[in-house]
Design a protein around this motif. Structure first.
Motif, PDB file in Angstrom:
ATOM      1  N   ARG A   1      -1.648  -9.758  -9.085  1.00  0.00           N
ATOM      2  CA  ARG A   1      -2.696 -10.745  -8.834  1.00  0.00           C
ATOM      3  C   ARG A   1      -3.792 -10.694  -9.898  1.00  0.00           C
ATOM      4  O   ARG A   1      -4.249 -11.740 -10.384  1.00  0.00           O
ATOM      5  CB  ARG A   1      -3.297 -10.516  -7.449  1.00  0.00           C
ATOM      6  CG  ARG A   1      -2.378 -10.928  -6.294  1.00  0.00           C
ATOM      7  CD  ARG A   1      -2.967 -10.495  -4.965  1.00  0.00           C
ATOM      8  NE  ARG A   1      -2.148 -10.913  -3.844  1.00  0.00           N
ATOM      9  CZ  ARG A   1      -2.319 -12.047  -3.154  1.00  0.00           C
ATOM     10  NH1 ARG A   1      -3.295 -12.870  -3.498  1.00  0.00           N
ATOM     11  NH2 ARG A   1      -1.531 -12.349  -2.143  1.00  0.00           N
TER      12      ARG A   1
ATOM     13  N   PRO B   1       8.554 -21.350  -5.935  1.00  0.00           N
ATOM     14  CA  PRO B   1       8.231 -19.929  -6.039  1.00  0.00           C
ATOM     15  C   PRO B   1       8.650 -19.094  -4.838  1.00  0.00           C
ATOM     16  O   PRO B   1       8.761 -19.596  -3.709  1.00  0.00           O
ATOM     17  CB  PRO B   1       6.706 -19.934  -6.191  1.00  0.00           C
ATOM     18  CG  PRO B   1       6.279 -21.188  -5.505  1.00  0.00           C
ATOM     19  CD  PRO B   1       7.364 -22.185  -5.761  1.00  0.00           C
TER      20      PRO B   1
ATOM     21  N   ASP C   1       4.791 -18.493  -9.654  1.00  0.00           N
ATOM     22  CA  ASP C   1       3.826 -19.532  -9.989  1.00  0.00           C
ATOM     23  C   ASP C   1       4.503 -20.459 -10.983  1.00  0.00           C
ATOM     24  O   ASP C   1       5.503 -20.088 -11.606  1.00  0.00           O
ATOM     25  CB  ASP C   1       2.571 -18.888 -10.610  1.00  0.00           C
ATOM     26  CG  ASP C   1       1.528 -19.907 -11.033  1.00  0.00           C
ATOM     27  OD1 ASP C   1       0.719 -20.323 -10.187  1.00  0.00           O
ATOM     28  OD2 ASP C   1       1.527 -20.305 -12.218  1.00  0.00           O
ATOM     29  N   SER C   2       3.972 -21.653 -11.137  1.00  0.00           N
ATOM     30  CA  SER C   2       4.591 -22.599 -12.068  1.00  0.00           C
ATOM     31  C   SER C   2       4.509 -22.133 -13.522  1.00  0.00           C
ATOM     32  O   SER C   2       5.170 -22.706 -14.387  1.00  0.00           O
ATOM     33  CB  SER C   2       3.949 -23.983 -11.928  1.00  0.00           C
ATOM     34  OG  SER C   2       2.563 -23.924 -12.182  1.00  0.00           O
TER      35      SER C   2
ATOM     36  N   TYR D   1      -3.923 -18.000 -14.301  1.00  0.00           N
ATOM     37  CA  TYR D   1      -3.019 -18.561 -13.287  1.00  0.00           C
ATOM     38  C   TYR D   1      -3.105 -17.750 -12.009  1.00  0.00           C
ATOM     39  O   TYR D   1      -2.203 -16.986 -11.666  1.00  0.00           O
ATOM     40  CB  TYR D   1      -1.582 -18.594 -13.812  1.00  0.00           C
ATOM     41  CG  TYR D   1      -1.444 -19.284 -15.130  1.00  0.00           C
ATOM     42  CD1 TYR D   1      -1.596 -20.674 -15.243  1.00  0.00           C
ATOM     43  CD2 TYR D   1      -1.199 -18.565 -16.301  1.00  0.00           C
ATOM     44  CE1 TYR D   1      -1.491 -21.308 -16.459  1.00  0.00           C
ATOM     45  CE2 TYR D   1      -1.092 -19.202 -17.529  1.00  0.00           C
ATOM     46  CZ  TYR D   1      -1.242 -20.567 -17.600  1.00  0.00           C
ATOM     47  OH  TYR D   1      -1.139 -21.199 -18.819  1.00  0.00           O
TER      48      TYR D   1
ATOM     49  N   TYR E   1      -2.839 -16.317  -8.322  1.00  0.00           N
ATOM     50  CA  TYR E   1      -1.801 -16.457  -7.302  1.00  0.00           C
ATOM     51  C   TYR E   1      -2.307 -17.357  -6.187  1.00  0.00           C
ATOM     52  O   TYR E   1      -3.423 -17.197  -5.698  1.00  0.00           O
ATOM     53  CB  TYR E   1      -1.431 -15.087  -6.762  1.00  0.00           C
ATOM     54  CG  TYR E   1      -0.266 -15.107  -5.790  1.00  0.00           C
ATOM     55  CD1 TYR E   1       1.002 -15.481  -6.213  1.00  0.00           C
ATOM     56  CD2 TYR E   1      -0.452 -14.735  -4.454  1.00  0.00           C
ATOM     57  CE1 TYR E   1       2.070 -15.497  -5.326  1.00  0.00           C
ATOM     58  CE2 TYR E   1       0.605 -14.740  -3.566  1.00  0.00           C
ATOM     59  CZ  TYR E   1       1.863 -15.126  -4.005  1.00  0.00           C
ATOM     60  OH  TYR E   1       2.918 -15.140  -3.127  1.00  0.00           O
ATOM     61  N   GLN E   2      -1.497 -18.319  -5.764  1.00  0.00           N
ATOM     62  CA  GLN E   2      -1.952 -19.365  -4.851  1.00  0.00           C
ATOM     63  C   GLN E   2      -1.624 -19.136  -3.391  1.00  0.00           C
ATOM     64  O   GLN E   2      -2.074 -19.890  -2.521  1.00  0.00           O
ATOM     65  CB  GLN E   2      -1.345 -20.711  -5.270  1.00  0.00           C
ATOM     66  CG  GLN E   2      -1.711 -21.162  -6.678  1.00  0.00           C
ATOM     67  CD  GLN E   2      -1.049 -22.493  -7.018  1.00  0.00           C
ATOM     68  OE1 GLN E   2      -1.054 -23.421  -6.231  1.00  0.00           O
ATOM     69  NE2 GLN E   2      -0.469 -22.571  -8.208  1.00  0.00           N
ATOM     70  N   TYR E   3      -0.821 -18.097  -3.067  1.00  0.00           N
ATOM     71  CA  TYR E   3      -0.304 -18.033  -1.700  1.00  0.00           C
ATOM     72  C   TYR E   3      -0.871 -16.850  -0.915  1.00  0.00           C
ATOM     73  O   TYR E   3      -1.174 -15.852  -1.425  1.00  0.00           O
ATOM     74  CB  TYR E   3       1.224 -17.951  -1.743  1.00  0.00           C
ATOM     75  CG  TYR E   3       1.822 -19.155  -2.418  1.00  0.00           C
ATOM     76  CD1 TYR E   3       1.901 -20.363  -1.738  1.00  0.00           C
ATOM     77  CD2 TYR E   3       2.257 -19.081  -3.731  1.00  0.00           C
ATOM     78  CE1 TYR E   3       2.426 -21.485  -2.368  1.00  0.00           C
ATOM     79  CE2 TYR E   3       2.792 -20.206  -4.359  1.00  0.00           C
ATOM     80  CZ  TYR E   3       2.864 -21.401  -3.677  1.00  0.00           C
ATOM     81  OH  TYR E   3       3.382 -22.511  -4.293  1.00  0.00           O
TER      82      TYR E   3
ATOM     83  N   CYS F   1       5.681 -21.142  -0.781  1.00  0.00           N
ATOM     84  CA  CYS F   1       6.484 -20.094  -1.405  1.00  0.00           C
ATOM     85  C   CYS F   1       7.519 -19.587  -0.407  1.00  0.00           C
ATOM     86  O   CYS F   1       7.301 -19.606   0.807  1.00  0.00           O
ATOM     87  CB  CYS F   1       5.600 -18.939  -1.887  1.00  0.00           C
ATOM     88  SG  CYS F   1       4.877 -17.922  -0.573  1.00  0.00           S
TER      89      CYS F   1
ATOM     90  N   MET G   1      -2.421 -12.069 -13.221  1.00  0.00           N
ATOM     91  CA  MET G   1      -2.314 -13.525 -13.158  1.00  0.00           C
ATOM     92  C   MET G   1      -3.689 -14.174 -13.287  1.00  0.00           C
ATOM     93  O   MET G   1      -3.849 -15.172 -13.992  1.00  0.00           O
ATOM     94  CB  MET G   1      -1.642 -13.948 -11.844  1.00  0.00           C
ATOM     95  CG  MET G   1      -0.167 -13.589 -11.767  1.00  0.00           C
ATOM     96  SD  MET G   1       0.571 -14.035 -10.161  1.00  0.00           S
ATOM     97  CE  MET G   1       0.499 -15.838 -10.228  1.00  0.00           C
TER      98      MET G   1
END
Length: 282
Positions: free
Chosen positions: A270, A150, A68-69, A278, A280-282, A24, A273
C-alpha cells in the motif's frame, strides 16, 4: 517449459481507465473449484487478475497478479537473481499480457502493456528468497473488463487457515498432464509451517506460507513463478494469499511449495503504491 513466446500481433494497448465500481476479486466467469488429480484447464476469464510476464527476449518469465490498473504484484525473482539484476534488463522490451488465456493465439480480450518501473522489496535476498516480492508499474493503465480485473489484497480477517483449499492459476508446464498452451489451475491446501520446515530448512514461517501436498502429484511449475495463490473469502471475493516463490516442481510433485505470505506485505504494498501515485482502492 521455457519456450519462445510469439504473440507479436496483439492489439493496440487500451487507454481507458476502469470505473471505480469494478470490484476486486469478483470474476464474471466463476472458476472451477472441484478438486481432481493433478491440475486442470481453467475456464477462460475465471482468473481475470492473472497476467503473463514476457521478458525482453520474448520468453515467458512467469506470472503476476493485477491489484490496480497500473500495478502488478509478482515475484522479485523475475528481475534479480544470481547473474542478473534489475539494471541488466531492458524493461522497455518486457510485456505484461492481461486478458490472456491461450498463449499460442491472440485471444479476443488479450492486450499487452509495457513496464514503466519495477519496485523490488528492499529486503529481498536472492539467496534465501526472503521478501521475494516486487511491484510492476505499467506505462499505461490496464483496460478493465470482464476478462481483466484486479484481485484483492488480504487483511487479517481474510487469512486462509490451515486446511483451506486455495487455487494457483498460471501457464507453467503441466508435466504432460494437460494442455500447456492455455491457462491451467491447481488446487493447493494451506498446510502447517512445520511441513515446509521439514522439507525446506531455510523456510521462513514469519513471511512465507506452506501449501500443497506430499506425494499427491500436484504442484506448480517454474513458469508459474509469481502466480497468485487465491483463497475465496467469506464475502465471496477471491483474495491473494500468496505468491509462488520456491519449491515448485511439477516433475516430481512430491513436496509442498513455498509462497510469500501476502498478508505480511500489505502495508509495504500500500505504501509503495501510494508513493508511486497509484493508491490501493479496495
Amino acid at each position: 517449459m521455457n519456450k519462445m513466446f510469439l504473440l507479436l500481433c496483439a492489439g493496440v494497448i487500451g487507454m481507458a481507465i476502469a470505473a471505480p465500481s469494478v470490484p476486486c476479486g469478483v470474476p464474471t466467469v466463476q472458476p472451477i473449484t472441484n478438486r481432481i488429480v493433478g491440475g486442470q484447464v481453467a475456464r477462460p476469464g475465471s482468473w481475470p487478475w492473472v497476467v503473463l510476464l514476457v521478458d525482453d527476449l520474448g520468453y515467458i518469465s512467469g506470472s503476476g497478479v493485477m491489484i490496480d490498473s497500473h500495478v502488478i504484484l509478482t515475484s522479485a525473482q523475475h528481475f534479480e537473481g544470481f547473474g542478473y539484476n534489475l539494471f541488466d534488463l531492458d524493461l522497455r522490451l518486457w510485456r505484461v499480457y492481461a486478458g490472456e488465456y491461450n498463449i499460442s493465439t491472440t485471444d479476443p480480450h488479450e492486450k499487452y502493456y509495457h513496464i514503466k518501473r519495477v519496485v523490488i522489496h528492499p529486503g529481498y535476498n536472492i539467496t534465501s528468497l526472503e521478501n521475494d516480492i516486487a511491484l510492476v508499474i505499467t506505462t499505461q493503465p490496464i483496460q478493465l473488463n470482464d476478462h481483466t480485473r484486479p484481485g484483492c489484497l488480504p487483511d487479517p480477517s481474510t487469512q486462509a487457515p490451515v486446511g483451506s483449499v486455495c487455487y494457483l492459476p498460471g501457464w507453467g508446464g503441466t508435466a504432460t498432464t494437460g494442455n500447456e498452451e492455455v491457462m491451467n489451475q491447481v488446487d493447493l491446501p494451506i498446510v502447517d509451517d512445520s511441513i515446509c520446515q521439514t522439507h525446506f530448512p531455510d523456510y521462513l514461517p514469519n513471511t512465507e506460507l506452506c501449501a500443497g501436498y506430499e506425494n499427491q502429484h500436484k504442484d506448480w511449475c517454474w513458469d508459474d513463478l509469481g502466480s497468485p495463490l487465491m483463497f475465496k473469502a467469506n464475502n465471496g471475493a477471491w483474495v491473494i494469499q500468496g505468491l509462488a516463490s520456491s519449491g515448485g516442481n511439477c516433475t516430481t510433485a512430491d513436496e509442498p511449495s513455498v509462497f510469500e505470505d501476502i498478508s505480511m506485505y500489505t502495508q509495504w504494498i500500500r505504501t509503495t503504491m501510494e508513493d508511486a501515485g497509484y493508491p490501493y482502492q479496495y
